[in-house]
Design a protein around this motif. Structure first.
Motif, PDB file in Angstrom:
ATOM      1  N   SER A  96       0.813  -1.224   0.000  1.00 34.19           N
ATOM      2  CA  SER A  96       0.000   0.000   0.000  1.00 34.19           C
ATOM      3  C   SER A  96       0.840   1.266   0.000  1.00 34.19           C
ATOM      4  N   LEU A 107      -5.789  -3.704  -3.613  1.00 34.82           N
ATOM      5  CA  LEU A 107      -5.588  -3.830  -2.171  1.00 34.82           C
ATOM      6  C   LEU A 107      -6.810  -4.439  -1.489  1.00 34.82           C
ATOM      7  N   CYS A 150      -5.988   4.209   2.653  1.00 34.33           N
ATOM      8  CA  CYS A 150      -4.964   5.231   2.914  1.00 34.33           C
ATOM      9  C   CYS A 150      -5.477   6.290   3.891  1.00 34.33           C
TER      10      CYS A 150
END
Length: 178
Positions: A96, A107, A150
């Motif tokens: 990531s 992901l 994120c």
């Protein structure tokens, strides 16, 4: 307790007799005994024999992928599961990376394959554990969702569920039960 031990010993004798007639052999080395009881205080472990050899009494044993303990708290299974999932999350951390890492969809697929599959496996069995025991798995789930999206460490958990489209683990366990 002695009545129960006699009943179990009688059943084992019948099974051994049947096995001898039909050509089966029970491995004494692979056979284990576990006494499930939530009682407090001392009560002796049963002494059960198979083919004249004592079956060892254990406090934890893995059966069909679930690590069970004497009191059926599933605490050893959940802690073992958390360790396995954290190792899978380490791979997700590497993938990531913002500068060269994988995109969101990749992901998410990797997270579902490596982590969620482990969390969902046998959840119908260990789902009866105490709420505090099961909550230790929530941190793994939340960390995975943060890596996928994120998001910052301070991001609210509810927003992670909305951004990723994943359900809380409690809802996932309830869904598999029905």
């Amino acid at each position: 307790m002695s009545f129960v031990v006699r009943q179990i010993q009688t059943a084992i004798a019948r099974i051994s007799e049947w096995a001898d007639k039909n050509g089966f052999v029970f491995s004494v080395n692979k056979t284990k005994c576990m006494h499930f009881c939530r009682r407090r205080g001392l009560h002796p472990d049963p002494e059960i024999l198979i083919n004249g050899n004592a079956i060892p009494v254990v406090s934890e044993e893995k059966f069909l992928g679930v690590l069970q303990d004497r009191k059926l708290t599933f605490r050893p299974h959940v802690s073992n599961l958390k360790k396995k999932c954290n190792k899978s999350l380490d791979l997700l951390k590497v993938l990531s990376s913002k500068s060269w890492g994988a995109d969101y969809d990749t992901l998410l697929k990797i997270y579902r394959a490596l982590v969620l599959s482990k969390l969902d496996n046998c959840s119908i069995v260990y789902g009866s554990a105490a709420k505090t025991v099961l909550q230790s798995l929530d941190s793994v789930h939340h960390q995975g969702l943060r890596l996928i999206s994120c998001a910052f460490r301070t991001s609210p958990v509810q927003s992670l569920y909305v951004m990723t489209g994943e359900f809380p683990l409690q809802l996932r366990r309830e869904k598999t039960m029905y």
